[in-house]
Scaffold this motif. Structure first.
Motif, PDB file in Angstrom:
ATOM      1  N   ALA A 259      31.921 -68.073 -90.075  1.00  0.00           N
ATOM      2  CA  ALA A 259      32.354 -67.258 -91.210  1.00  0.00           C
ATOM      3  C   ALA A 259      32.912 -68.131 -92.326  1.00  0.00           C
ATOM      4  N   LEU A 260      33.683 -69.147 -91.949  1.00  0.00           N
ATOM      5  CA  LEU A 260      34.242 -70.047 -92.967  1.00  0.00           C
ATOM      6  C   LEU A 260      33.129 -70.811 -93.676  1.00  0.00           C
ATOM      7  N   PHE A 261      32.167 -71.322 -92.904  1.00  0.00           N
ATOM      8  CA  PHE A 261      31.063 -72.068 -93.508  1.00  0.00           C
ATOM      9  C   PHE A 261      30.288 -71.182 -94.481  1.00  0.00           C
ATOM     10  N   PHE A 262      30.007 -69.937 -94.068  1.00  0.00           N
ATOM     11  CA  PHE A 262      29.299 -69.000 -94.948  1.00  0.00           C
ATOM     12  C   PHE A 262      30.133 -68.711 -96.192  1.00  0.00           C
ATOM     13  N   PHE A 263      31.424 -68.496 -96.012  1.00  0.00           N
ATOM     14  CA  PHE A 263      32.312 -68.168 -97.135  1.00  0.00           C
ATOM     15  C   PHE A 263      32.317 -69.300 -98.167  1.00  0.00           C
ATOM     16  N   VAL A 264      32.424 -70.530 -97.695  1.00  0.00           N
ATOM     17  CA  VAL A 264      32.513 -71.671 -98.619  1.00  0.00           C
ATOM     18  C   VAL A 264      31.176 -71.942 -99.299  1.00  0.00           C
ATOM     19  N   GLN A 265      30.082 -71.764 -98.556  1.00  0.00           N
ATOM     20  CA  GLN A 265      28.776 -72.126 -99.094  1.00  0.00           C
ATOM     21  C   GLN A 265      28.077 -71.000 -99.853  1.00  0.00           C
ATOM     22  N   ARG A 266      28.387 -69.746 -99.546  1.00  0.00           N
ATOM     23  CA  ARG A 266      27.575 -68.644-100.063  1.00  0.00           C
ATOM     24  C   ARG A 266      28.305 -67.662-100.961  1.00  0.00           C
ATOM     25  N   THR A 267      29.588 -67.837-101.186  1.00  0.00           N
ATOM     26  CA  THR A 267      30.318 -66.879-102.010  1.00  0.00           C
ATOM     27  C   THR A 267      30.803 -67.532-103.298  1.00  0.00           C
ATOM     28  N   VAL A 268      31.114 -66.689-104.276  1.00  0.00           N
ATOM     29  CA  VAL A 268      31.609 -67.200-105.558  1.00  0.00           C
ATOM     30  C   VAL A 268      32.938 -67.923-105.374  1.00  0.00           C
ATOM     31  N   THR A 269      33.813 -67.323-104.556  1.00  0.00           N
ATOM     32  CA  THR A 269      35.110 -67.956-104.318  1.00  0.00           C
ATOM     33  C   THR A 269      34.937 -69.309-103.630  1.00  0.00           C
ATOM     34  N   GLY A 270      34.000 -69.383-102.694  1.00  0.00           N
ATOM     35  CA  GLY A 270      33.738 -70.664-102.032  1.00  0.00           C
ATOM     36  C   GLY A 270      33.226 -71.701-103.014  1.00  0.00           C
ATOM     37  N   THR A 271      32.424 -71.254-103.975  1.00  0.00           N
ATOM     38  CA  THR A 271      31.916 -72.172-104.996  1.00  0.00           C
ATOM     39  C   THR A 271      33.059 -72.718-105.854  1.00  0.00           C
ATOM     40  N   THR A 272      34.016 -71.840-106.185  1.00  0.00           N
ATOM     41  CA  THR A 272      35.164 -72.329-106.969  1.00  0.00           C
ATOM     42  C   THR A 272      35.971 -73.351-106.164  1.00  0.00           C
ATOM     43  N   MET A 273      36.052 -73.146-104.846  1.00  0.00           N
ATOM     44  CA  MET A 273      36.781 -74.111-104.010  1.00  0.00           C
ATOM     45  C   MET A 273      36.059 -75.452-104.008  1.00  0.00           C
ATOM     46  N   ARG A 274      34.735 -75.426-103.912  1.00  0.00           N
ATOM     47  CA  ARG A 274      33.987 -76.683-103.899  1.00  0.00           C
ATOM     48  C   ARG A 274      34.051 -77.372-105.263  1.00  0.00           C
ATOM     49  N   THR A 275      34.066 -76.562-106.328  1.00  0.00           N
ATOM     50  CA  THR A 275      34.189 -77.143-107.674  1.00  0.00           C
ATOM     51  C   THR A 275      35.546 -77.815-107.842  1.00  0.00           C
ATOM     52  N   LEU A 276      36.581 -77.138-107.365  1.00  0.00           N
ATOM     53  CA  LEU A 276      37.929 -77.699-107.465  1.00  0.00           C
ATOM     54  C   LEU A 276      38.037 -78.989-106.650  1.00  0.00           C
ATOM     55  N   ALA A 277      37.339 -79.029-105.511  1.00  0.00           N
ATOM     56  CA  ALA A 277      37.378 -80.227-104.670  1.00  0.00           C
ATOM     57  C   ALA A 277      36.759 -81.427-105.390  1.00  0.00           C
ATOM     58  N   MET A 278      35.783 -81.159-106.272  1.00  0.00           N
ATOM     59  CA  MET A 278      35.104 -82.265-106.962  1.00  0.00           C
ATOM     60  C   MET A 278      35.924 -82.785-108.139  1.00  0.00           C
ATOM     61  N   ASP A 279      36.497 -81.872-108.934  1.00  0.00           N
ATOM     62  CA  ASP A 279      37.248 -82.317-110.114  1.00  0.00           C
ATOM     63  C   ASP A 279      38.201 -81.195-110.544  1.00  0.00           C
ATOM     64  N   GLN A 280      39.475 -81.412-110.338  1.00  0.00           N
ATOM     65  CA  GLN A 280      40.469 -80.368-110.615  1.00  0.00           C
ATOM     66  C   GLN A 280      40.557 -80.056-112.108  1.00  0.00           C
ATOM     67  N   ASP A 281      40.531 -81.084-112.947  1.00  0.00           N
ATOM     68  CA  ASP A 281      40.642 -80.858-114.389  1.00  0.00           C
ATOM     69  C   ASP A 281      39.418 -80.128-114.927  1.00  0.00           C
ATOM     70  N   ALA A 282      38.234 -80.540-114.460  1.00  0.00           N
ATOM     71  CA  ALA A 282      37.006 -79.870-114.908  1.00  0.00           C
ATOM     72  C   ALA A 282      36.995 -78.411-114.454  1.00  0.00           C
ATOM     73  N   ALA A 283      37.486 -78.171-113.244  1.00  0.00           N
ATOM     74  CA  ALA A 283      37.547 -76.801-112.739  1.00  0.00           C
ATOM     75  C   ALA A 283      38.451 -75.942-113.610  1.00  0.00           C
ATOM     76  N   ARG A 284      39.556 -76.515-114.049  1.00  0.00           N
ATOM     77  CA  ARG A 284      40.486 -75.762-114.899  1.00  0.00           C
ATOM     78  C   ARG A 284      39.841 -75.448-116.253  1.00  0.00           C
ATOM     79  N   LEU A 285      39.097 -76.443-116.801  1.00  0.00           N
ATOM     80  CA  LEU A 285      38.419 -76.231-118.074  1.00  0.00           C
ATOM     81  C   LEU A 285      37.333 -75.158-117.969  1.00  0.00           C
ATOM     82  N   MET A 286      36.772 -75.010-116.768  1.00  0.00           N
ATOM     83  CA  MET A 286      35.726 -73.997-116.551  1.00  0.00           C
ATOM     84  C   MET A 286      36.313 -72.610-116.331  1.00  0.00           C
TER      85      MET A 286
END
Length: 303
Positions: free
Chosen positions: A165-192
């Protein structure tokens, strides 16, 4: 051969605990690059919450299966809330501070939770109320000398469902996408337009909740709890996260299973006193060959 199969089943059981706790370490590290030393204590709190719920309701005539589900849900919810509170009070105000401040705060929070529990619950081991169908006597006889208890079946089932369920949540949902984006670059995520603070709180909610679930199942499986039970298990779970590639969710799952199997084989074939030598020796060997861990190169999937 029967011994090997039995040790494998036992190792997978313990590995499920390590994997669930390792997921919290790896998610928090992926988001804010923090080694949350207090995470093992969420596991301990989950065990004590299970003890409290079972002690309160065991004599009420509630069916044992329902009692176990209530304990799991209550411990998961409360430890998740504790994780959110710790992030809100301790970590979010220090996001822009040097990493050393975050590390020291995590150590302080860990000690505060451990010894706060010791003050309120005592320093000795406490027995968890007996749940009949989870006892070692109730088992499936797979072969002559190889047994799979109903408790192990439940631990496998719950752990696999939660990890999937966690893997599906992180990989397939909008909220999971925001988590992965934040993991890559916190400042860029905030600008988005991503709400960074809310995403961090959600990460702590999920990670601490998984640790609370693991703590509850641990308390039902062994069954006893102690205020220091999260220390060594948390250390091994962190080792699992590092071996798998910290920041990588599948890596944490794989690392947890590896550590569980190593622990079981070392205890069965050598001695329980050599378990830590084998576990941490393996950690050193893996890091020498692959410094980023077994799956550490999958940086794009970090959370």
């Amino acid at each position: 051969m029967n011994e090997f199969l039995q040790y494998t089943l036992n190792g997978l059981t313990v590995g499920a605990f390590y994997a669930l706790v390792a997921l919290g370490y790896t998610m928090v590290y992926g988001i804010i690059r923090l080694i949350n030393f207090a995470h093992g204590d969420f596991f301990m709190v989950g065990g004590f919450l299970a003890l409290g719920v079972l002690s309160l309701l065991a004599d009420g005539g509630m069916p044992a299966g329902v009692l176990v589900v209530v304990a799991l849900v209550a411990a998961t919810a409360v430890t998740g809330a504790l994780g959110v509170a710790s992030a809100r009070i301790v970590y979010l105000p220090l996001l822009k501070a040097p990493q050393l401040s975050l590390l020291v705060s995590a150590l302080g929070l860990s000690l505060a939770v451990e010894y706060g529990t010791a003050l309120s619950q005592g320093t000795g081991f406490k027995s968890v109320p007996h749940i009949g169908f989870l006892s070692a006597e109730n088992a499936i006889q797979l072969t002559d000398g190889v047994r799979l208890t109903y408790a192990q079946v439940g631990i496998f089932g719950v752990s696999v469902v939660l990890m999937a369920a966690l893997f599906f949540f992180v990989q397939r949902t909008v909220t999971g996408t925001t988590m992965r984006t934040l993991a890559m670059d916190q400042d860029a995520a905030r600008l988005m337009g991503i709400n960074v603070e809310r995403t961090i709180l959600l990460t702590f909610l999920i990670g601490a909740g998984l640790a609370g679930t693991a703590g509850t199942m641990y308390a039902l499986y062994y069954p006893q709890v102690n205020f220091l039970m999260g220390f060594l298990l948390g250390l091994r779970a962190f080792t699992a996260a590092v071996i798998g590639g910290i920041g990588n969710i599948p890596g944490a799952m794989v690392g947890g299973v590896i550590i569980g199997l190593l622990e079981s084989y070392a205890t069965g074939y050598v001695s329980g006193r050599w378990t830590d030598v084998v576990v941490f020796g393996t950690l050193i060997a893996v890091l020498v060959v692959r410094p980023s861990g077994l799956l550490g190169e999958r940086v794009a999937e970090r959370v």
